[in-house]
Design a protein around this motif. Structure first.
Motif, PDB file in Angstrom:
ATOM      1  N   GLY A   1       0.829  -1.207   0.000  1.00 50.57           N
ATOM      2  CA  GLY A   1       0.000   0.000   0.000  1.00 50.57           C
ATOM      3  C   GLY A   1       0.865   1.259   0.000  1.00 50.57           C
ATOM      4  O   GLY A   1       0.615   2.207  -0.757  1.00 50.57           O
ATOM      5  N   ARG A   2       1.901   1.246   0.854  1.00 52.37           N
ATOM      6  CA  ARG A   2       2.817   2.414   0.908  1.00 52.37           C
ATOM      7  C   ARG A   2       3.543   2.574  -0.425  1.00 52.37           C
ATOM      8  O   ARG A   2       3.662   3.670  -0.958  1.00 52.37           O
ATOM      9  N   ARG A   3       4.027   1.476  -0.949  1.00 47.30           N
ATOM     10  CA  ARG A   3       4.856   1.525  -2.170  1.00 47.30           C
ATOM     11  C   ARG A   3       4.061   2.051  -3.369  1.00 47.30           C
ATOM     12  O   ARG A   3       4.569   2.799  -4.182  1.00 47.30           O
ATOM     13  N   HIS A   4       2.805   1.623  -3.461  1.00 49.69           N
ATOM     14  CA  HIS A   4       2.009   1.981  -4.648  1.00 49.69           C
ATOM     15  C   HIS A   4       0.972   3.058  -4.354  1.00 49.69           C
ATOM     16  O   HIS A   4       0.186   3.406  -5.238  1.00 49.69           O
TER      17      HIS A   4
ATOM     18  N   GLY B   1       8.691 -10.815   1.181  1.00 41.57           N
ATOM     19  CA  GLY B   1       7.932  -9.887   0.345  1.00 41.57           C
ATOM     20  C   GLY B   1       8.023  -8.457   0.857  1.00 41.57           C
ATOM     21  O   GLY B   1       8.243  -7.515   0.089  1.00 41.57           O
ATOM     22  N   VAL B   2       7.883  -8.285   2.174  1.00 43.99           N
ATOM     23  CA  VAL B   2       7.965  -6.939   2.753  1.00 43.99           C
ATOM     24  C   VAL B   2       9.347  -6.342   2.455  1.00 43.99           C
ATOM     25  O   VAL B   2       9.479  -5.196   1.989  1.00 43.99           O
ATOM     26  N   ALA B   3      10.407  -7.141   2.699  1.00 39.94           N
ATOM     27  CA  ALA B   3      11.765  -6.636   2.479  1.00 39.94           C
ATOM     28  C   ALA B   3      11.993  -6.309   1.000  1.00 39.94           C
ATOM     29  O   ALA B   3      12.624  -5.310   0.655  1.00 39.94           O
ATOM     30  N   ALA B   4      11.443  -7.164   0.124  1.00 43.89           N
ATOM     31  CA  ALA B   4      11.636  -6.956  -1.322  1.00 43.89           C
ATOM     32  C   ALA B   4      10.943  -5.670  -1.784  1.00 43.89           C
ATOM     33  O   ALA B   4      11.511  -4.892  -2.556  1.00 43.89           O
ATOM     34  N   VAL B   5       9.733  -5.451  -1.298  1.00 43.65           N
ATOM     35  CA  VAL B   5       8.995  -4.249  -1.709  1.00 43.65           C
ATOM     36  C   VAL B   5       9.743  -2.999  -1.263  1.00 43.65           C
ATOM     37  O   VAL B   5       9.793  -1.989  -1.977  1.00 43.65           O
ATOM     38  N   GLU B   6      10.351  -3.086  -0.081  1.00 47.77           N
ATOM     39  CA  GLU B   6      11.030  -1.899   0.452  1.00 47.77           C
ATOM     40  C   GLU B   6      12.417  -1.694  -0.158  1.00 47.77           C
ATOM     41  O   GLU B   6      12.985  -0.610  -0.072  1.00 47.77           O
ATOM     42  N   ASP B   7      12.967  -2.725  -0.795  1.00 43.07           N
ATOM     43  CA  ASP B   7      14.299  -2.602  -1.399  1.00 43.07           C
ATOM     44  C   ASP B   7      14.163  -2.074  -2.836  1.00 43.07           C
ATOM     45  O   ASP B   7      14.351  -2.801  -3.818  1.00 43.07           O
ATOM     46  N   VAL B   8      13.846  -0.800  -2.914  1.00 41.15           N
ATOM     47  CA  VAL B   8      13.595  -0.175  -4.220  1.00 41.15           C
ATOM     48  C   VAL B   8      14.856  -0.207  -5.090  1.00 41.15           C
ATOM     49  O   VAL B   8      14.798  -0.396  -6.316  1.00 41.15           O
ATOM     50  N   ALA B   9      16.017  -0.098  -4.445  1.00 43.12           N
ATOM     51  CA  ALA B   9      17.278  -0.074  -5.206  1.00 43.12           C
ATOM     52  C   ALA B   9      17.487  -1.399  -5.952  1.00 43.12           C
ATOM     53  O   ALA B   9      17.995  -1.406  -7.085  1.00 43.12           O
TER      54      ALA B   9
END
Ligand SMILES: Cc1ncc(COP(=O)(O)O)c(C=O)c1O
Length: 364
Positions: free
Chosen positions: A73-76, A260-268
């Motif tokens: 939700g935060r990411r998108h 999944g949470v870590a992957a979504v937050e690892d934008v780099a």
């Protein structure tokens, strides 16, 4: 004579989904370019989260994938309440068919569309209706012309697998506008993160504003987590409620949620994977075009390559690549027997596939 229980008749007509091959006898580490997996592997942060979750494996996972939905939700910038997580996006595609179609209904998809769509239609006894495409691209008019009172679902993979083509935002809107409100439009955006075109739309806006649109996404492609089976959908709250009623209560395991949470937050990490793709897909396209092969314009992490007539046809190329330890995808089941699909891999893998095809074509 005793007979056993019988499944729904249409199920026995399904040709089981055949994934890309992963092994070559006698080859310890084949070059695997047959399943559109990410070239660079998963985020180190996702891997660490996965390992950390192992300690808790005696616990049931959060049955609502709450933290993961909040991260998405935060990411998108979307409402987590309207997100549903599943065992890969395949899971959600199956659930949508189960919820919205039944015996006697019709499900429309593009002729060269992802092969799960006819499978899920037949699973529930509905009739799969393949609309012809134009230039190996989803054709909005052909789909709209096939809508009948029995149509319940329209599936579009945008970009599509295996063709690699997409329809732009305006066309997607025109597709939705032309459908009756009673038809569910499923926009499968498995490769969305790879697309850098400004006229592309993953379906986020339509899914957020229209009661008859669902967007599905996956962690199997750019996030390189196919082995964990994690996908999600975004839709109206009413559709999310329907999916939540019928999905498995603990469908997403805790390691997948944590990774999944870590992957979504690892934008780099996602940016690196996209940049790699933006370097090596054009490179592979140039090299194979220079060999005289025909490539369909592509926007995801694979290319569709057309081979000439025998003896240098797609089957012979596939055999030759295999003999060199390289696996790519044959496309007979997609009605594209003269083509092979090649996933964008590492630099070494891309150089190896070009060298092998040069040799195959006698141009080495
Ligand atoms: C267009 C498309 N949709 C969905 C999927 C399924 O992905 P998942 O691993 O999330 O089930 C794939 C995988 O190849 C795909 O190409």
């Amino acid at each position: 004579m005793a007979t056993g229980p019988t499944p729904r008749a249409s199920i026995l007509d399904i040709a089981p989904y055949a994934g890309g091959e992963a092994k070559i006898a006698g080859v310890a580490k084949p070059i695997r370019l047959a399943s559109n997996e990410s070239a660079l592997g998963p985020s180190a942060k996702a891997l660490a989260a996965y390992h950390a979750a192992a300690e808790q494996m005696f616990r049931y996972p959060d049955g609502h994938s709450s933290e993961l939905r909040r991260a998405l939700g935060r990411r998108h910038d979307i409402d987590p309440e309207r997100i549903v997580c599943g065992l890969g996006s395949d899971d959600l595609i199956h659930l949508l068919a189960e919820a919205y179609a039944r015996e006697g209904d019709e499900v429309i998809y593009g002729r060269h569309g992802f092969s799960i769509y006819p499978i899920v239609a037949m699973t529930v006894g509905a009739k799969p209706v393949a609309a012809p495409e134009k230039n190996l691209t989803f054709d909005v008019d052909a789909v709209l012309a096939r809508v009948t009172p029995r149509t319940k679902l329209v599936f579009i993979a945008n970009p599509n697998n295996p063709t690699g083509t997409f329809i732009p935002r305006d066309e997607l809107k025109r597709l939705h506008a032309g459908l009756p409100k009673s038809v569910m439009l499923v926009i499968d955006a498995a490769y969305a993160e790879y697309v850098v075109r400004s006229d592309y739309d993953s379906g986020l806006e339509l899914a957020g504003s229209q009661p008859n649109v669902v967007m599905t996404r996956t962690f199997s492609k750019i996030y390189a987590m196919g082995g964990l089976r994690l996908g999600w959908s975004y839709s109206s709250a009413a559709v999310a409620d329907v999916l939540n009623r019928i999905r498995g209560p603990f469908n997403v395991n805790m390691a997948a949620q944590a990774a999944g949470v870590a992957a979504v937050e690892d934008v780099a990490a996602v940016d690196r994977a996209r940049a790699h793709n933006d370097t090596w897909r054009p490179w592979l396209t140039r090299e194979l075009t220079a060999l005289g092969l025909e490539l369909t314009p592509a926007v995801a992490n694979f290319v569709l390559v057309r081979f000439p007539a025998p003896p240098k046809d797609a089957n012979a190329a596939w055999d030759f690549l295999r003999s060199r330890g390289i696996l790519v995808r044959k496309l007979g089941v997609y009605h594209l027997p003269e083509y092979l699909r090649i996933t964008i891999g590492t630099e070494d893998e891309m150089r190896a596939v070009v060298a092998a095809l040069k040799e195959f074509l006698g141009k080495a």
